[in-house]
Design a protein around this motif. Structure first.
Motif, PDB file in Angstrom:
ATOM      1  N   ASP A   1      -8.374 -20.131  80.816  1.00 59.99           N
ATOM      2  CA  ASP A   1      -8.057 -20.642  79.481  1.00 59.99           C
ATOM      3  C   ASP A   1      -7.420 -22.020  79.668  1.00 59.99           C
ATOM      4  N   PRO A   2      -7.149 -22.750  78.598  1.00 62.33           N
ATOM      5  CA  PRO A   2      -6.679 -24.130  78.755  1.00 62.33           C
ATOM      6  C   PRO A   2      -5.234 -24.289  79.249  1.00 62.33           C
ATOM      7  N   PHE A   3      -4.598 -23.251  79.710  1.00 65.09           N
ATOM      8  CA  PHE A   3      -3.230 -23.336  80.233  1.00 65.09           C
ATOM      9  C   PHE A   3      -3.221 -24.142  81.531  1.00 65.09           C
ATOM     10  N   GLY A   4      -2.446 -25.208  81.566  1.00 64.86           N
ATOM     11  CA  GLY A   4      -2.402 -26.108  82.717  1.00 64.86           C
ATOM     12  C   GLY A   4      -1.937 -25.451  84.003  1.00 64.86           C
ATOM     13  N   GLY A   5      -1.086 -24.428  83.909  1.00 64.83           N
ATOM     14  CA  GLY A   5      -0.606 -23.739  85.108  1.00 64.83           C
ATOM     15  C   GLY A   5      -1.727 -23.062  85.867  1.00 64.83           C
ATOM     16  N   TYR A   6      -2.668 -22.467  85.133  1.00 66.01           N
ATOM     17  CA  TYR A   6      -3.798 -21.816  85.794  1.00 66.01           C
ATOM     18  C   TYR A   6      -4.671 -22.853  86.492  1.00 66.01           C
ATOM     19  N   LYS A   7      -4.892 -23.982  85.843  1.00 68.01           N
ATOM     20  CA  LYS A   7      -5.695 -25.047  86.442  1.00 68.01           C
ATOM     21  C   LYS A   7      -5.017 -25.576  87.703  1.00 68.01           C
ATOM     22  N   ALA A   8      -3.708 -25.730  87.665  1.00 63.67           N
ATOM     23  CA  ALA A   8      -2.980 -26.207  88.848  1.00 63.67           C
ATOM     24  C   ALA A   8      -3.091 -25.205  89.997  1.00 63.67           C
ATOM     25  N   ALA A   9      -3.040 -23.916  89.694  1.00 61.81           N
ATOM     26  CA  ALA A   9      -3.177 -22.890  90.729  1.00 61.81           C
ATOM     27  C   ALA A   9      -4.583 -22.929  91.333  1.00 61.81           C
ATOM     28  N   ILE A  10      -5.597 -23.142  90.501  1.00 62.65           N
ATOM     29  CA  ILE A  10      -6.971 -23.252  91.007  1.00 62.65           C
ATOM     30  C   ILE A  10      -7.086 -24.469  91.909  1.00 62.65           C
ATOM     31  N   ASN A  11      -6.518 -25.591  91.495  1.00 68.70           N
ATOM     32  CA  ASN A  11      -6.557 -26.797  92.321  1.00 68.70           C
ATOM     33  C   ASN A  11      -5.890 -26.562  93.674  1.00 68.70           C
ATOM     34  N   ASP A  12      -4.777 -25.817  93.680  1.00 64.01           N
ATOM     35  CA  ASP A  12      -4.029 -25.556  94.913  1.00 64.01           C
ATOM     36  C   ASP A  12      -4.709 -24.531  95.819  1.00 64.01           C
ATOM     37  N   ARG A  13      -5.252 -23.474  95.228  1.00 64.47           N
ATOM     38  CA  ARG A  13      -5.717 -22.332  96.028  1.00 64.47           C
ATOM     39  C   ARG A  13      -7.230 -22.155  96.073  1.00 64.47           C
ATOM     40  N   LEU A  14      -7.949 -22.740  95.106  1.00 66.55           N
ATOM     41  CA  LEU A  14      -9.408 -22.605  95.054  1.00 66.55           C
ATOM     42  C   LEU A  14     -10.066 -23.975  94.959  1.00 66.55           C
ATOM     43  N   ALA A  15      -9.723 -24.849  95.868  1.00 67.62           N
ATOM     44  CA  ALA A  15     -10.166 -26.244  95.797  1.00 67.62           C
ATOM     45  C   ALA A  15     -11.685 -26.387  95.798  1.00 67.62           C
ATOM     46  N   ASP A  16     -12.399 -25.445  96.408  1.00 66.26           N
ATOM     47  CA  ASP A  16     -13.860 -25.547  96.483  1.00 66.26           C
ATOM     48  C   ASP A  16     -14.572 -24.883  95.313  1.00 66.26           C
ATOM     49  N   ALA A  17     -13.823 -24.188  94.458  1.00 68.50           N
ATOM     50  CA  ALA A  17     -14.438 -23.509  93.306  1.00 68.50           C
ATOM     51  C   ALA A  17     -14.604 -24.481  92.140  1.00 68.50           C
ATOM     52  N   THR A  18     -15.596 -24.223  91.318  1.00 69.46           N
ATOM     53  CA  THR A  18     -15.786 -24.986  90.093  1.00 69.46           C
ATOM     54  C   THR A  18     -14.975 -24.334  88.999  1.00 69.46           C
ATOM     55  N   ALA A  19     -14.039 -25.065  88.416  1.00 67.63           N
ATOM     56  CA  ALA A  19     -13.213 -24.537  87.316  1.00 67.63           C
ATOM     57  C   ALA A  19     -13.943 -24.769  86.008  1.00 67.63           C
ATOM     58  N   VAL A  20     -14.055 -23.714  85.201  1.00 74.08           N
ATOM     59  CA  VAL A  20     -14.719 -23.800  83.895  1.00 74.08           C
ATOM     60  C   VAL A  20     -13.833 -23.158  82.841  1.00 74.08           C
ATOM     61  N   LEU A  21     -13.945 -23.647  81.627  1.00 79.57           N
ATOM     62  CA  LEU A  21     -13.216 -23.061  80.508  1.00 79.57           C
ATOM     63  C   LEU A  21     -13.920 -21.773  80.120  1.00 79.57           C
ATOM     64  N   ASP A  22     -13.155 -20.682  79.930  1.00 76.96           N
ATOM     65  CA  ASP A  22     -13.808 -19.419  79.621  1.00 76.96           C
ATOM     66  C   ASP A  22     -14.420 -19.447  78.225  1.00 76.96           C
ATOM     67  N   ALA A  23     -15.331 -18.547  77.986  1.00 79.93           N
ATOM     68  CA  ALA A  23     -16.127 -18.539  76.760  1.00 79.93           C
ATOM     69  C   ALA A  23     -15.305 -18.281  75.503  1.00 79.93           C
ATOM     70  N   PHE A  24     -14.107 -17.750  75.643  1.00 81.00           N
ATOM     71  CA  PHE A  24     -13.303 -17.404  74.477  1.00 81.00           C
ATOM     72  C   PHE A  24     -12.399 -18.527  74.028  1.00 81.00           C
ATOM     73  N   HIS A  25     -12.346 -19.603  74.788  1.00 81.43           N
ATOM     74  CA  HIS A  25     -11.482 -20.717  74.414  1.00 81.43           C
ATOM     75  C   HIS A  25     -12.331 -21.934  74.105  1.00 81.43           C
TER      76      HIS A  25
END
Length: 160
Positions: free
Chosen positions: A136-160
């Protein structure tokens, strides 16, 4: 720990109750009401099985797409109850064209650290396997993905 003989009536009842919770979106009181009011007995038996399943790391095998969102609880007095916003991680991997959409875990709180710590706890192999991380658009989740899942593609979920 509760020991149940395989194929016993108790085993079937517990499996049925867990299926009601996991797949039929039943409330925790629903299976108990259908069990003719023996909710406490059912809750005790199901709780033991769910605790054992929570320790089974095999549920994380094969996860390629990971979803995350919080759930806000508004039940009861917030000053006396536990965290109001647990963060849930869901397997969104596709197999034969169908999304798994299964809950992997819930952790207390809604923060970068709650998600980043959970990801770290899964290990390098799990994190390397994640190709897509929906959030979801919460910045904390995006920061965690950047830190721990650097190779994953981050996408906004379908409900947001």
């Amino acid at each position: 720990m509760l020991v149940r003989p395989r194929g016993s009536l108790a085993c079937l009842a517990i499996d049925w109750a867990i299926d009601q919770l996991c797949y039929e979106h039943a409330t925790t009181s629903g299976p108990g009401a259908q069990a003719h009011g023996r909710l406490e007995n059912l809750r005790h038996a199901v709780g033991a099985v769910l605790e054992r399943r929570a320790g089974d790391e095999s549920r994380f095998v094969g996860v390629r797409a990971l979803g995350i969102d919080e759930h806000v609880w508004r039940h009861g007095d917030g000053r006396t109850k536990g965290p109001k916003e647990p963060t849930g991680m869901v397997d969104l991997s596709r197999e034969a064209g169908r999304v798994h959409a299964r809950l992997l875990d819930l952790v207390p709180g809604r923060s970068k650290n709650a998600y980043a710590d959970w990801l770290y706890g899964r290990g390098d192999g799990f994190r390397a396997n994640i190709a897509v991380a929906a959030l979801d658009p919460f910045g904390g989740y995006k920061a965690a993905i950047n830190d721990r899942l650097a190779d994953a593609t981050a996408v906004l979920d379908a409900f947001h």
